[in-house]
Design a protein around this motif. Sequence first.
Motif, PDB file in Angstrom:
ATOM      1  N   ASP A 210       9.452   6.650   4.569  1.00  0.00           N
ATOM      2  CA  ASP A 210       9.671   5.360   5.217  1.00  0.00           C
ATOM      3  C   ASP A 210       8.400   4.517   5.137  1.00  0.00           C
ATOM      4  OD1 ASP A 210       9.585   3.601   7.909  1.00  0.00           O
ATOM      5  OD2 ASP A 210      11.666   3.963   7.320  1.00  0.00           O
ATOM      6  N   PRO A 211       8.500   3.201   4.934  1.00  0.00           N
ATOM      7  CA  PRO A 211       7.305   2.356   4.915  1.00  0.00           C
ATOM      8  C   PRO A 211       6.454   2.481   6.183  1.00  0.00           C
ATOM      9  CG  PRO A 211       9.195   1.131   4.110  1.00  0.00           C
ATOM     10  CD  PRO A 211       9.721   2.435   4.619  1.00  0.00           C
ATOM     11  N   GLY A 212       7.092   2.801   7.290  1.00  0.00           N
ATOM     12  CA  GLY A 212       6.337   2.980   8.532  1.00  0.00           C
ATOM     13  C   GLY A 212       5.376   4.142   8.496  1.00  0.00           C
ATOM     14  N   ASP A 213       5.562   5.064   7.539  1.00  0.00           N
ATOM     15  CA  ASP A 213       4.687   6.215   7.397  1.00  0.00           C
ATOM     16  C   ASP A 213       3.643   6.009   6.301  1.00  0.00           C
ATOM     17  OD1 ASP A 213       5.819   7.885   9.393  1.00  0.00           O
ATOM     18  OD2 ASP A 213       7.509   8.306   8.058  1.00  0.00           O
ATOM     19  N   VAL A 214       3.405   4.733   5.940  1.00  0.00           N
ATOM     20  CA  VAL A 214       2.463   4.401   4.872  1.00  0.00           C
ATOM     21  C   VAL A 214       1.250   3.675   5.452  1.00  0.00           C
ATOM     22  CG1 VAL A 214       2.126   3.082   2.746  1.00  0.00           C
ATOM     23  CG2 VAL A 214       4.291   4.279   3.144  1.00  0.00           C
ATOM     24  N   LEU A 215       0.069   4.084   5.017  1.00  0.00           N
ATOM     25  CA  LEU A 215      -1.203   3.450   5.374  1.00  0.00           C
ATOM     26  C   LEU A 215      -1.786   2.842   4.109  1.00  0.00           C
ATOM     27  CD1 LEU A 215      -3.801   2.992   7.131  1.00  0.00           C
ATOM     28  CD2 LEU A 215      -4.460   5.339   6.507  1.00  0.00           C
ATOM     29  N   VAL A 216      -2.192   1.557   4.176  1.00  0.00           N
ATOM     30  CA  VAL A 216      -2.738   0.883   2.993  1.00  0.00           C
ATOM     31  C   VAL A 216      -4.109   0.287   3.306  1.00  0.00           C
ATOM     32  CG1 VAL A 216      -0.459   0.355   2.056  1.00  0.00           C
ATOM     33  CG2 VAL A 216      -1.597  -1.331   3.500  1.00  0.00           C
ATOM     34  N   PHE A 217      -4.925   0.188   2.253  1.00  0.00           N
ATOM     35  CA  PHE A 217      -6.253  -0.427   2.327  1.00  0.00           C
ATOM     36  C   PHE A 217      -6.347  -1.524   1.271  1.00  0.00           C
ATOM     37  CE2 PHE A 217      -6.855   3.925   3.802  1.00  0.00           C
ATOM     38  CZ  PHE A 217      -7.673   3.779   4.909  1.00  0.00           C
ATOM     39  N   GLY A 218      -7.002  -2.645   1.622  1.00  0.00           N
ATOM     40  CA  GLY A 218      -7.143  -3.716   0.645  1.00  0.00           C
ATOM     41  C   GLY A 218      -8.115  -4.785   1.086  1.00  0.00           C
ATOM     42  N   ASP A 219      -8.243  -5.818   0.202  1.00  0.00           N
ATOM     43  CA  ASP A 219      -9.232  -6.859   0.496  1.00  0.00           C
ATOM     44  C   ASP A 219      -8.876  -8.254  -0.011  1.00  0.00           C
ATOM     45  OD1 ASP A 219      -9.682  -6.166  -2.288  1.00  0.00           O
ATOM     46  OD2 ASP A 219     -11.636  -7.140  -2.132  1.00  0.00           O
ATOM     47  N   MET A 220      -7.872  -8.398  -0.882  1.00  0.00           N
ATOM     48  CA  MET A 220      -7.622  -9.693  -1.507  1.00  0.00           C
ATOM     49  C   MET A 220      -6.167 -10.128  -1.347  1.00  0.00           C
ATOM     50  SD  MET A 220     -10.428 -10.968  -2.634  1.00  0.00           S
ATOM     51  CE  MET A 220      -9.900 -12.225  -3.804  1.00  0.00           C
ATOM     52  N   PRO A 221      -5.857 -11.417  -1.651  1.00  0.00           N
ATOM     53  CA  PRO A 221      -4.488 -11.905  -1.451  1.00  0.00           C
ATOM     54  C   PRO A 221      -3.412 -11.087  -2.148  1.00  0.00           C
ATOM     55  CG  PRO A 221      -5.958 -13.773  -1.706  1.00  0.00           C
ATOM     56  CD  PRO A 221      -6.791 -12.540  -1.957  1.00  0.00           C
ATOM     57  N   ASN A 222      -3.713 -10.455  -3.275  1.00  0.00           N
ATOM     58  CA  ASN A 222      -2.678  -9.639  -3.916  1.00  0.00           C
ATOM     59  C   ASN A 222      -2.335  -8.390  -3.108  1.00  0.00           C
ATOM     60  OD1 ASN A 222      -5.202  -8.405  -4.591  1.00  0.00           O
ATOM     61  ND2 ASN A 222      -4.294  -7.435  -6.374  1.00  0.00           N
ATOM     62  N   ASP A 223      -3.140  -8.096  -2.075  1.00  0.00           N
ATOM     63  CA  ASP A 223      -2.845  -6.965  -1.187  1.00  0.00           C
ATOM     64  C   ASP A 223      -1.938  -7.357  -0.018  1.00  0.00           C
ATOM     65  OD1 ASP A 223      -4.468  -5.069  -2.579  1.00  0.00           O
ATOM     66  OD2 ASP A 223      -6.242  -5.995  -1.695  1.00  0.00           O
ATOM     67  N   VAL A 224      -1.789  -8.644   0.221  1.00  0.00           N
ATOM     68  CA  VAL A 224      -1.022  -9.092   1.386  1.00  0.00           C
ATOM     69  C   VAL A 224       0.415  -8.565   1.384  1.00  0.00           C
ATOM     70  CG1 VAL A 224      -0.048 -11.132   2.526  1.00  0.00           C
ATOM     71  CG2 VAL A 224      -2.469 -11.097   1.876  1.00  0.00           C
ATOM     72  N   PRO A 225       1.136  -8.603   0.250  1.00  0.00           N
ATOM     73  CA  PRO A 225       2.517  -8.078   0.296  1.00  0.00           C
ATOM     74  C   PRO A 225       2.602  -6.630   0.760  1.00  0.00           C
ATOM     75  CG  PRO A 225       2.216  -9.398  -1.678  1.00  0.00           C
ATOM     76  CD  PRO A 225       0.854  -9.246  -1.058  1.00  0.00           C
ATOM     77  N   MET A 226       1.671  -5.772   0.317  1.00  0.00           N
ATOM     78  CA  MET A 226       1.771  -4.374   0.759  1.00  0.00           C
ATOM     79  C   MET A 226       1.336  -4.217   2.210  1.00  0.00           C
ATOM     80  SD  MET A 226      -1.211  -2.142  -1.151  1.00  0.00           S
ATOM     81  CE  MET A 226      -2.976  -2.404  -0.865  1.00  0.00           C
ATOM     82  N   PHE A 227       0.466  -5.096   2.711  1.00  0.00           N
ATOM     83  CA  PHE A 227       0.112  -5.069   4.128  1.00  0.00           C
ATOM     84  C   PHE A 227       1.322  -5.463   4.978  1.00  0.00           C
ATOM     85  CE2 PHE A 227      -4.075  -4.296   2.889  1.00  0.00           C
ATOM     86  CZ  PHE A 227      -4.940  -4.221   3.973  1.00  0.00           C
ATOM     87  N   ALA A 228       2.082  -6.439   4.510  1.00  0.00           N
ATOM     88  CA  ALA A 228       3.269  -6.872   5.252  1.00  0.00           C
ATOM     89  C   ALA A 228       4.361  -5.812   5.226  1.00  0.00           C
ATOM     90  CB  ALA A 228       3.798  -8.175   4.659  1.00  0.00           C
ATOM     91  N   TRP A 229       4.389  -5.005   4.174  1.00  0.00           N
ATOM     92  CA  TRP A 229       5.443  -3.999   3.985  1.00  0.00           C
ATOM     93  C   TRP A 229       5.129  -2.671   4.675  1.00  0.00           C
ATOM     94  CZ3 TRP A 229       4.645   0.607   1.306  1.00  0.00           C
ATOM     95  CH2 TRP A 229       5.797   1.359   1.005  1.00  0.00           C
TER      96      TRP A 229
END
Length: 269
Positions: A210-229
Amino acid sequence: MRSSLPKLVATDMDGTLVRSDGTVSDRSHEVLARLRANGVVLVGATGRGPRLIELTMRDLGPADYLVLAQGAHIYDIGGPLPVLLHAMTVPGASIARAVALVEAEIGPVQLAVEAGTAVNSPLWTDVGFAWPYPEPTETRPRAETLHGPLVKAFLMAETMSLDDLLAVCRRVIPPQLCEASSSGGMVELAPHGATKATGLAFVTEALGIDPGDVLVFGDMPNDVPMFAWAGHGVAVAGAHREVLAIADEVTGSDDEDGVATYLERLLDG
């Protein structure tokens, strides 16, 4: 701070895991190995295209999957050789139309395209495009570079900042042509429907995570979609304001091994 280990961790590479000198610390590699030893799936999620898969695998170290080219190319790297699971391309004609719309708005831009998927395939660039990285390039006429399917394209404009150029691209390029984002010094145009979020969703759906069980790291606008997801998003210090605005937490910078610092606290907690 999360209180338990996620089922999957996805990290951006440049500016997040990879330090400003282009290296990844032994500390980071050791922590990522500990993470996998605890049963967590590890994914590299990056704008880098397939031509940089060897570099990305070296930077990330032993891992399970790579989401490359802003989500357009997905590889299983858990075995002895990478296995391509999914690939999308963007028609050269779509990039040509997108560039024409941008240039009608702001004047000439500089274009580079990524067409080849073989390791170290050269980028094709406009005359005078100063590619900022030590990778092979070839100068070609646009009529040639925009013929056929492409992995993605890169835009620069001497007349405006990266954020301003990205804002123009988002405003004038219809989403059905391509996805506009940025992951460094340039705007990137990827296939329609390809983001780091869609790439990670492909992986998690195959694994039943499930996406709720996912942790993501990032720094730039192309990371925003995965942060929202994803269920939890951690920005590194100095990240772009769009990422900071959506992040659940902020860790140290890339040069401070911020990803490793966060994961150590999670593993030792």
